[in-house]
Design an enzyme around this catalytic site. Structure first.
Site, mmCIF file in Angstrom:
data_model
loop_
_atom_site.group_PDB
_atom_site.id
_atom_site.type_symbol
_atom_site.label_atom_id
_atom_site.label_comp_id
_atom_site.label_asym_id
_atom_site.label_seq_id
_atom_site.Cartn_x
_atom_site.Cartn_y
_atom_site.Cartn_z
ATOM 1 N N GLU A 1 14.867 -54.204 -7.934
ATOM 2 C CA GLU A 1 14.780 -54.008 -6.492
ATOM 3 C C GLU A 1 14.951 -55.354 -5.795
ATOM 4 O O GLU A 1 14.348 -56.346 -6.199
ATOM 5 C CB GLU A 1 13.413 -53.442 -6.089
ATOM 6 N N ASP B 1 3.745 -54.218 2.975
ATOM 7 C CA ASP B 1 3.633 -55.303 2.012
ATOM 8 C C ASP B 1 2.392 -56.149 2.231
ATOM 9 O O ASP B 1 1.957 -56.385 3.359
ATOM 10 C CB ASP B 1 4.878 -56.187 2.072
#
Length: 260
Positions: free
Chosen positions: A50, A61
């Site tokens: 990724e 995140d």
């Protein structure tokens, strides 16, 4: 047309192995180029990779990946840079590649152009953490039958929604191991087996667990419960704090432990 993602999981199943999926933030991996990083991660044992698209407000995140996004933006890394690097990497590697990208970035770029550039450069899948299932048609209608999977995210809080979102899952199901944002954790085990069993009841699409996997032993233990494990923050932190070779060595150790 089958994507490289589907083909890779089928190959791993036949070999009775589990997928190691790694994440890095282009522009925050050190002085090594993006395409060389892709090749090095594959050689270290990554089955799928990724790439993050730097974004100023990465709501899903934790602090490590937020810091990496800030570093990448400060360096001036753009989506165009990532597309170009993927195109270069494709001259040497056929490892499945995904973009972890916030929908705002896709919308600003232009959905049609973004999808076409993904296909042209060699991207195989998209992980879009801020795009609800109910709004995915906006991009799925553009993708059509192109070889590009939009990865389904399944969280422990999804509950009844799993019955709705999982039957159409493609590539793999990104199983969010814990509540909250990305980041390393000491333990992600509590109730994970039950959660993964519930997902399997609704889809045959491979399950990959992410969020919080920090050590090689955790990767091995969680890999025993599903078809793949995702390593993100633990790798990004090593790239940023200890250097490129430390990150690559860590992935080699994870892969060796998973297959021991």
């Amino acid at each position: 047309m089958d994507t490289r993602i589907k083909i890779k999981f089928e190959q791993l199943k036949q070999a009775q192995k589990k997928a190691l999926i790694t994440f890095f933030m282009p522009g925050a991996q050190g002085e090594v180029s993006i395409d060389d990083t892709i090749v090095a991660l594959e050689e270290a044992g990554s089955d799928l990779i990724e790439l993050g698209v730097p974004f100023s407000d990465p709501v899903a995140d934790g602090p490590v990946i937020q810091a990496s996004a800030e570093a990448a933006l400060k360096k001036g890394t753009t989506i165009e840079d990532i597309f170009a690097a993927v195109g270069k990497a494709r001259q040497r590697s056929q490892v499945p590649l995904l973009l972890l990208v916030y929908f705002n970035s896709i919308f600003k770029y232009g959905i049609t152009s973004f999808v076409q550039n993904c296909v042209d450069s060699g991207i195989d899948g998209l992980i879009i953490p801020d795009l609800p299932y109910e709004e995915q048609d906006e991009i799925l209608s553009v993708i059509g039958d192109k070889p590009l999977d939009v990865i389904c995210l399944a969280a422990r809080t999804s509950n009844e929604r799993l019955k709705m979102i999982l039957p159409e899952a493609r590539g793999f199901v990104y199983c969010v191991s814990t509540t909250g944002v990305t980041g390393e954790r000491k333990s992600v085990h509590a109730g994970l087996d039950t959660f993964l069993d519930e997902i399997k009841a609704h889809t045959n699409t491979p399950r990959a667990v992410g969020f919080g996997i920090s050590t090689p032993q955790q990767a091995k233990e969680i890999g025993a419960l599903c078809e793949g494990v995702i390593i993100g923050s633990a790798l990004v932190r090593r790239f940023m704090e200890q250097g490129f070779e430390a990150g690559i060595s860590f992935i080699k150790e994870v892969k060796d432990t998973m297959e021991a």
